[in-house]
Design a protein around this motif. Structure first.
Motif, PDB file in Angstrom:
ATOM      1  N   GLN A  55      14.307   2.034   6.179  1.00  0.00           N
ATOM      2  CA  GLN A  55      15.416   2.328   7.099  1.00  0.00           C
ATOM      3  C   GLN A  55      15.636   1.186   8.072  1.00  0.00           C
ATOM      4  O   GLN A  55      16.767   0.848   8.392  1.00  0.00           O
ATOM      5  N   ALA A  56      14.537   0.601   8.532  1.00  0.00           N
ATOM      6  CA  ALA A  56      14.664  -0.475   9.518  1.00  0.00           C
ATOM      7  C   ALA A  56      15.293  -1.724   8.901  1.00  0.00           C
ATOM      8  O   ALA A  56      15.966  -2.481   9.591  1.00  0.00           O
ATOM      9  N   ILE A  57      15.073  -1.922   7.616  1.00  0.00           N
ATOM     10  CA  ILE A  57      15.645  -3.098   6.966  1.00  0.00           C
ATOM     11  C   ILE A  57      17.173  -3.014   6.967  1.00  0.00           C
ATOM     12  O   ILE A  57      17.869  -3.995   7.216  1.00  0.00           O
ATOM     13  N   GLY A  58      17.671  -1.788   6.741  1.00  0.00           N
ATOM     14  CA  GLY A  58      19.115  -1.618   6.687  1.00  0.00           C
ATOM     15  C   GLY A  58      19.701  -2.467   5.572  1.00  0.00           C
ATOM     16  O   GLY A  58      19.206  -2.432   4.452  1.00  0.00           O
ATOM     17  N   ASP A  59      20.733  -3.274   5.910  1.00  0.00           N
ATOM     18  CA  ASP A  59      21.353  -4.072   4.847  1.00  0.00           C
ATOM     19  C   ASP A  59      20.883  -5.520   4.868  1.00  0.00           C
ATOM     20  O   ASP A  59      21.495  -6.400   4.299  1.00  0.00           O
ATOM     21  N   ARG A  60      19.776  -5.783   5.587  1.00  0.00           N
ATOM     22  CA  ARG A  60      19.283  -7.156   5.613  1.00  0.00           C
ATOM     23  C   ARG A  60      18.655  -7.545   4.281  1.00  0.00           C
ATOM     24  O   ARG A  60      18.245  -6.683   3.509  1.00  0.00           O
ATOM     25  N   ASP A  61      18.584  -8.845   4.062  1.00  0.00           N
ATOM     26  CA  ASP A  61      18.138  -9.334   2.765  1.00  0.00           C
ATOM     27  C   ASP A  61      16.600  -9.414   2.723  1.00  0.00           C
ATOM     28  O   ASP A  61      16.025 -10.492   2.698  1.00  0.00           O
ATOM     29  N   ILE A  62      15.975  -8.256   2.776  1.00  0.00           N
ATOM     30  CA  ILE A  62      14.514  -8.209   2.686  1.00  0.00           C
ATOM     31  C   ILE A  62      14.165  -7.232   1.573  1.00  0.00           C
ATOM     32  O   ILE A  62      14.713  -6.133   1.506  1.00  0.00           O
ATOM     33  N   ASP A  63      13.277  -7.659   0.716  1.00  0.00           N
ATOM     34  CA  ASP A  63      12.824  -6.809  -0.387  1.00  0.00           C
ATOM     35  C   ASP A  63      11.736  -5.884   0.097  1.00  0.00           C
ATOM     36  O   ASP A  63      10.927  -6.276   0.920  1.00  0.00           O
ATOM     37  N   ILE A  64      11.695  -4.680  -0.464  1.00  0.00           N
ATOM     38  CA  ILE A  64      10.526  -3.859  -0.194  1.00  0.00           C
ATOM     39  C   ILE A  64       9.828  -3.646  -1.526  1.00  0.00           C
ATOM     40  O   ILE A  64      10.443  -3.233  -2.502  1.00  0.00           O
ATOM     41  N   LYS A  65       8.583  -4.036  -1.591  1.00  0.00           N
ATOM     42  CA  LYS A  65       7.847  -3.928  -2.851  1.00  0.00           C
ATOM     43  C   LYS A  65       6.814  -2.818  -2.712  1.00  0.00           C
ATOM     44  O   LYS A  65       5.931  -2.881  -1.858  1.00  0.00           O
ATOM     45  N   VAL A  66       6.953  -1.811  -3.564  1.00  0.00           N
ATOM     46  CA  VAL A  66       5.989  -0.712  -3.549  1.00  0.00           C
ATOM     47  C   VAL A  66       4.852  -1.068  -4.494  1.00  0.00           C
ATOM     48  O   VAL A  66       5.059  -1.309  -5.680  1.00  0.00           O
ATOM     49  N   MET A  67       3.654  -1.134  -3.948  1.00  0.00           N
ATOM     50  CA  MET A  67       2.501  -1.563  -4.733  1.00  0.00           C
ATOM     51  C   MET A  67       1.663  -0.345  -5.100  1.00  0.00           C
ATOM     52  O   MET A  67       1.620   0.633  -4.371  1.00  0.00           O
ATOM     53  N   LYS A  68       0.994  -0.462  -6.217  1.00  0.00           N
ATOM     54  CA  LYS A  68       0.083   0.616  -6.620  1.00  0.00           C
ATOM     55  C   LYS A  68      -1.092   0.645  -5.635  1.00  0.00           C
ATOM     56  O   LYS A  68      -1.582  -0.400  -5.221  1.00  0.00           O
ATOM     57  N   SER A  69      -1.530   1.835  -5.281  1.00  0.00           N
ATOM     58  CA  SER A  69      -2.686   1.943  -4.381  1.00  0.00           C
ATOM     59  C   SER A  69      -3.935   1.625  -5.165  1.00  0.00           C
ATOM     60  O   SER A  69      -4.366   2.392  -6.014  1.00  0.00           O
ATOM     61  N   LYS A  70      -4.469   0.480  -4.877  1.00  0.00           N
ATOM     62  CA  LYS A  70      -5.625   0.032  -5.638  1.00  0.00           C
ATOM     63  C   LYS A  70      -6.308  -1.029  -4.805  1.00  0.00           C
ATOM     64  O   LYS A  70      -5.646  -1.810  -4.124  1.00  0.00           O
ATOM     65  N   TYR A  71      -7.603  -1.057  -4.832  1.00  0.00           N
ATOM     66  CA  TYR A  71      -8.333  -2.068  -4.082  1.00  0.00           C
ATOM     67  C   TYR A  71      -8.635  -3.247  -5.002  1.00  0.00           C
ATOM     68  O   TYR A  71      -9.002  -3.019  -6.145  1.00  0.00           O
ATOM     69  N   PRO A  72      -8.540  -4.493  -4.628  1.00  0.00           N
ATOM     70  CA  PRO A  72      -8.061  -5.061  -3.363  1.00  0.00           C
ATOM     71  C   PRO A  72      -6.611  -5.548  -3.439  1.00  0.00           C
ATOM     72  O   PRO A  72      -6.360  -6.752  -3.453  1.00  0.00           O
ATOM     73  N   GLN A  73      -5.692  -4.612  -3.442  1.00  0.00           N
ATOM     74  CA  GLN A  73      -4.266  -4.945  -3.527  1.00  0.00           C
ATOM     75  C   GLN A  73      -3.824  -5.852  -2.377  1.00  0.00           C
ATOM     76  O   GLN A  73      -2.939  -6.684  -2.537  1.00  0.00           O
ATOM     77  N   GLY A  74      -4.455  -5.684  -1.210  1.00  0.00           N
ATOM     78  CA  GLY A  74      -4.014  -6.444  -0.035  1.00  0.00           C
ATOM     79  C   GLY A  74      -4.662  -7.817   0.105  1.00  0.00           C
ATOM     80  O   GLY A  74      -4.389  -8.525   1.063  1.00  0.00           O
ATOM     81  N   SER A  75      -5.519  -8.210  -0.833  1.00  0.00           N
ATOM     82  CA  SER A  75      -6.066  -9.558  -0.744  1.00  0.00           C
ATOM     83  C   SER A  75      -4.987 -10.533  -1.202  1.00  0.00           C
ATOM     84  O   SER A  75      -4.193 -10.213  -2.079  1.00  0.00           O
ATOM     85  N   GLU A  76      -4.972 -11.708  -0.585  1.00  0.00           N
ATOM     86  CA  GLU A  76      -3.899 -12.657  -0.906  1.00  0.00           C
ATOM     87  C   GLU A  76      -3.819 -12.946  -2.396  1.00  0.00           C
ATOM     88  O   GLU A  76      -2.753 -13.036  -2.981  1.00  0.00           O
ATOM     89  N   LYS A  77      -5.012 -13.099  -3.011  1.00  0.00           N
ATOM     90  CA  LYS A  77      -5.014 -13.489  -4.414  1.00  0.00           C
ATOM     91  C   LYS A  77      -4.461 -12.397  -5.312  1.00  0.00           C
ATOM     92  O   LYS A  77      -3.717 -12.662  -6.254  1.00  0.00           O
ATOM     93  N   ALA A  78      -4.839 -11.144  -5.017  1.00  0.00           N
ATOM     94  CA  ALA A  78      -4.324 -10.039  -5.833  1.00  0.00           C
ATOM     95  C   ALA A  78      -2.843  -9.838  -5.551  1.00  0.00           C
ATOM     96  O   ALA A  78      -2.052  -9.578  -6.463  1.00  0.00           O
ATOM     97  N   LEU A  79      -2.463  -9.979  -4.288  1.00  0.00           N
ATOM     98  CA  LEU A  79      -1.081  -9.680  -3.906  1.00  0.00           C
ATOM     99  C   LEU A  79      -0.082 -10.654  -4.519  1.00  0.00           C
ATOM    100  O   LEU A  79       0.980 -10.245  -4.984  1.00  0.00           O
ATOM    101  N   THR A  80      -0.409 -11.943  -4.534  1.00  0.00           N
ATOM    102  CA  THR A  80       0.559 -12.890  -5.107  1.00  0.00           C
ATOM    103  C   THR A  80       0.737 -12.635  -6.604  1.00  0.00           C
ATOM    104  O   THR A  80       1.841 -12.754  -7.123  1.00  0.00           O
ATOM    105  N   VAL A  81      -0.351 -12.238  -7.257  1.00  0.00           N
ATOM    106  CA  VAL A  81      -0.239 -11.925  -8.684  1.00  0.00           C
ATOM    107  C   VAL A  81       0.609 -10.673  -8.877  1.00  0.00           C
ATOM    108  O   VAL A  81       1.533 -10.623  -9.689  1.00  0.00           O
ATOM    109  N   ALA A  82       0.297  -9.641  -8.084  1.00  0.00           N
ATOM    110  CA  ALA A  82       0.968  -8.353  -8.258  1.00  0.00           C
ATOM    111  C   ALA A  82       2.452  -8.432  -7.898  1.00  0.00           C
ATOM    112  O   ALA A  82       3.302  -7.926  -8.619  1.00  0.00           O
TER     113      ALA A  82
END
Lengths: 454, 321
Positions: free
Chosen positions: A233-260
């Protein structure tokens, strides 16, 4: 509504990894509370990756919240600011959660604070965060970030201004704003995205402006539908992507995140920069916005105080340098009806166990997790049966059991053959190991061995 | 409050442990044991029982003599015993399972340093030992007993029938092979029971699915090729169901200790077993080949592990490589 969101986006993920119980329900619905100003804060002079900062203020000086008290050393370092109004005391020593003894500058806080309680929360999270990115000079953003002492708030505390500096050799194509918060128990980022999505988005756009990246994506795990909705909702019509990631560890590590998120893998020993990506935590992005729009340096952070051993788990907004005991007391203290076994700075997968409750909150402290005897592993390790489960979960495609074996035998050649440098110590292997072998500990000892042999 | 410190992670998967893996294997073996009792009645009970008891006794005596903590209860000794017992003919005299199990535990496992350290599958080491020492007790004639109370015991095993005659007259039909109504080693006869237990093992992830699939694929492709080239008079299904291939694929090749660590390595290992089995059955003087195929590939596992070290995600930094 939230179900619809999850359906219409493809959930992105990396290969392997684990699915620990997230235990976020303990603190997920606790709105951020401002901690009453503590009597004293002890601010460590090294809270970031890199060189310690140098004190730039006289002893027994009156300081105001946000005033610089230590300046960055040349190279990789960061400024440090007073987190309360008060009077500095003599420098002391303090043990950080990672075991390092570092110098600290204590500040006795004044009874009267210029900004505290609800007013502080309003300035920190509330209000209007809109701005025009075109009006900002990219170099100014990086400079403000350096001034404000902003470092990565996800845990590694990498000085952010380094990431934001324009690099002609390695142009940045993508910004990934990391709202995965894949560590079990922790909900600080989750609450920030729900309570102040606009500050996250403002910060994301500033990071984009500073680096000149084409795309910005905010990555959130699918176990946080409320955060996804708030950000959307906060993004509105701005040009920002929202990427829904699977809940999995370590999804938030830089290395896993760039791949995912982008299908681009960071090489061993490299940074996301090497594949044209900058990853910033949502908390870091919000701090950039707070600095640029409101002139607030990094003086506070949101800390999740949680775990089965805490009476009332909470998400607290606290001044940097507050000791853990004050935070735990603000959450009703430790439970006496359970067998408390371990207190962790951070989450249970990559956090540091501490025994000293005088340990101060640093810029990288995302949580305090109090675990009971039931939740930690205690049993004796048995022999490796080479089942290969560590191989099956390692997000970086390593062979952890061989690394552990090589470390045990102090065989550096074998450590290298099995690519010890690539290990990020995420802990998936040790989590999964049926024999209870402390694989990460052994691999760490292997890294030390290798360093010492050089 | 007793606070402890340790290296991260502080959290671990619940309900696991080596013993629970071994328990999984025993549960998975139970349909096979039931089928073998159904086919061979108390002969199966005696052989498997003797093997398990001797295995456990040998291990505890060895641990006592070498002053090491008891490892008998980890379940691996029992698993070795059951698998060895199920790979014997019903008629073997009592000293065969006893000596076989003792050798399996001592030579197959303990001399290497115990669980996790051994190179070869202990049950197969024991079986190889008695096969060479008591050739008669494991030969083709050991399976056949014209006056036996049960019908299957009067027949030759399918593979030895095929070895001795070119006409395949003694080969049961595929349905009998699938259900297990045929002679053979105690545990190998019922494909149905093996599949039930084996698939359970793979679903529990106690066994890696690549291993049984690889063995079956390796055997099927090679036997198909052999049939086309006229090197073997058996069809693919007869190869798969006629001997101990399925039992080997699901319960012997899947021993984690003696199989490779990486998925790629597991494929090489398993397909290698499947191919070797068909070669041995077709060209060696033994009718069956699973045991030697497994032992042979076990010996190559350290090499396979070395060949299949994965490249870490992202690869090396371009400038440094």
């Amino acid at each position: 509504m939230s179900v619809a969101i999850l359906k219409d986006s493809r959930k992105l993920s990396f290969r392997k990894g684990i699915h620990p119980a997230d235990r976020e329900e303990l603190s997920r619905d606790q709105a951020i509370e401002v901690l009453p100003t503590p009597e004293v804060v002890r601010i460590p002079l090294l809270q970031h990756l890199g060189a310690p900062s140098k004190v730039c203020i006289e002893a027994r000086a009156e300081v105001r919240m946000g005033q610089r008290i230590a300046e960055a050393s040349p190279g990789l370092s960061a400024n440090i600011h007073a987190s309360v109004d008060g009077k500095t005391a003599r420098e002391g020593l303090v043990t950080l959660p990672n075991g390092r003894r570092v110098a600290t500058l204590p500040i006795k806080s004044n009874p009267e604070q210029g900004l505290e309680g609800e007013a502080l929360k309003e300035v920190y999270l509330g209000g209007n965060w809109s701005f025009d990115p075109e009006c900002l000079d990219p170099a100014d953003i990086a400079r403000s970030t350096l001034e404000a002492g902003i470092v990565g708030m996800g845990g590694a505390a990498f000085p952010t201004h380094i990431k934001l500096a324009k690099n002609e050799k390695k142009p940045i194509a993508d910004i990934l704003v990391n709202g995965c918060e894949c560590e079990p128990y922790l909900t600080a980022d989750h609450r920030l995205m729900i309570e102040s999505p606009d500050s996250v988005i403002a910060g994301s756009l500033m990071v984009q402006r500073a680096t000149g990246a084409k795309h910005v994506s905010i990555c959130i795990e699918d176990n946080k539908p409320k955060a996804i909705e708030a950000i959307r909702q906060a993004i509105g019509d701005r040009d920002i992507d929202i990427k829904v990631m699977k809940s999995k560890y370590p999804q938030g590590s830089e290395k896993a995140l760039t791949v995912a998120a982008l299908g681009r893998a960071v090489p061993t020993g490299g940074l996301p920069l090497d594949v044209g990506v900058v990853v910033v935590n949502v908390g870091t992005a919000a701090s950039v916005a707070r600095t640029v729009l409101r002139g607030m340096p990094l003086t506070h952070r949101i800390v999740t105080v949680t775990g089965e051993g805490i009476v009332q788990p909470k998400n607290l907004l606290v001044p940097i340098g507050t000791d853990f005991k004050t935070l735990i007391d603000a959450c009703g203290g430790l439970r006496e009806d359970v067998d408390i076994a371990r207190i962790i700075a951070g989450g249970p997968m990559m956090g540091f166990a501490i025994t000293d409750l005088d340990t101060p909150v640093t810029k990288g402290t995302s949580g305090i997790t109090v675990l009971t005897a039931e939740s930690i592993r205690r049993e004796q390790a048995t022999a490796c049966v080479r089942c290969g489960m560590c191989v099956d979960v390692c997000p970086l495609d390593l062979v952890p059991t061989k690394l552990a074996l090589a470390a045990r035998h102090q065989n550096v050649e074998l450590l290298n053959r099995y690519h010890i440098d690539a290990c990020m110590e995420c802990g998936c292997c040790a989590y999964q190991c049926p024999a209870g072998i402390p694989l990460v500990q052994l691999i760490r000892s292997g890294k030390i061995l290798k360093r010492n042999r050089k | 409050m007793a606070l402890s410190v340790a290296s991260s992670p502080h959290f671990s998967r619940k309900a696991n442990g080596t013993r629970s893996m071994m328990l999984d294997v025993i549960i998975a073996l139970s349909p096979v044991i039931v089928a073998s009792i159904w086919i061979f009645s108390w002969y199966a009970v005696v052989q498997v029982g003797l093997c398990v008891l001797t295995s456990l006794a040998t291990e505890s005596i060895w641990q006592k003599l070498s002053n090491r903590p008891g490892s008998v209860l980890d379940g691996s000794g029992a698993v070795t015993g059951i698998i060895l017992g199920l790979s014997l003919p019903w008629s073997a005299p009592w000293y065969v399972p006893v000596i076989g199990s003792a050798v399996a535990i001592i030579l197959g496992k303990m001399v290497f340093g115990g669980l996790g350290m051994n190179l070869f599958n202990p049950a197969m080491v024991g079986r190889a030992f008695i096969m060479l020492s008591f050739a008669g007790a494991l030969g083709a004639s050991a399976y056949v007993y014209p006056d036996a109370p049960m019908a299957v015991l009067t027949q030759a095993t399918p593979l030895s029938a095929a070895k001795s005659s070119a006409t395949l007259s003694g080969f049961p039909d595929i349905w009998a092979l699938f259900m297990g109504n045929r002679n053979g080693s105690l545990g190998e006869t019922s494909a149905l029971a093996i599949l039930i237990g084996g698939i359970f093992l793979c679903i529990r992830r106690t066994a890696s699915w690549q291993l049984p699939v690889g063995v079956v694929v390796g055997c099927a492709v090679t036997s198909g090729l052999f049939q086309i080239l006229g090197l073997s008079n058996l069809t693919i299904l007869q190869h798969l169901l006629g001997g101990s291939l399925l039992f080997g694929a699901f319960f012997i090749a899947t021993d984690p200790v003696t199989s490779p660590l990486t998925p790629k390595g597991k494929w090489i290992f398993a397909i290698g077993i499947g191919i070797t089995v068909v070669f041995l059955r077709s060209f060696s003087s033994y009718p069956a080949g699973v045991m030697f195929a497994v032992l042979l590939m076990n010996a190559v596992v350290p090499l396979i592990n070395r060949w299949t070290i994965p490249t870490p995600v992202g690869g090396p930094l371009p400038s440094k490589s």
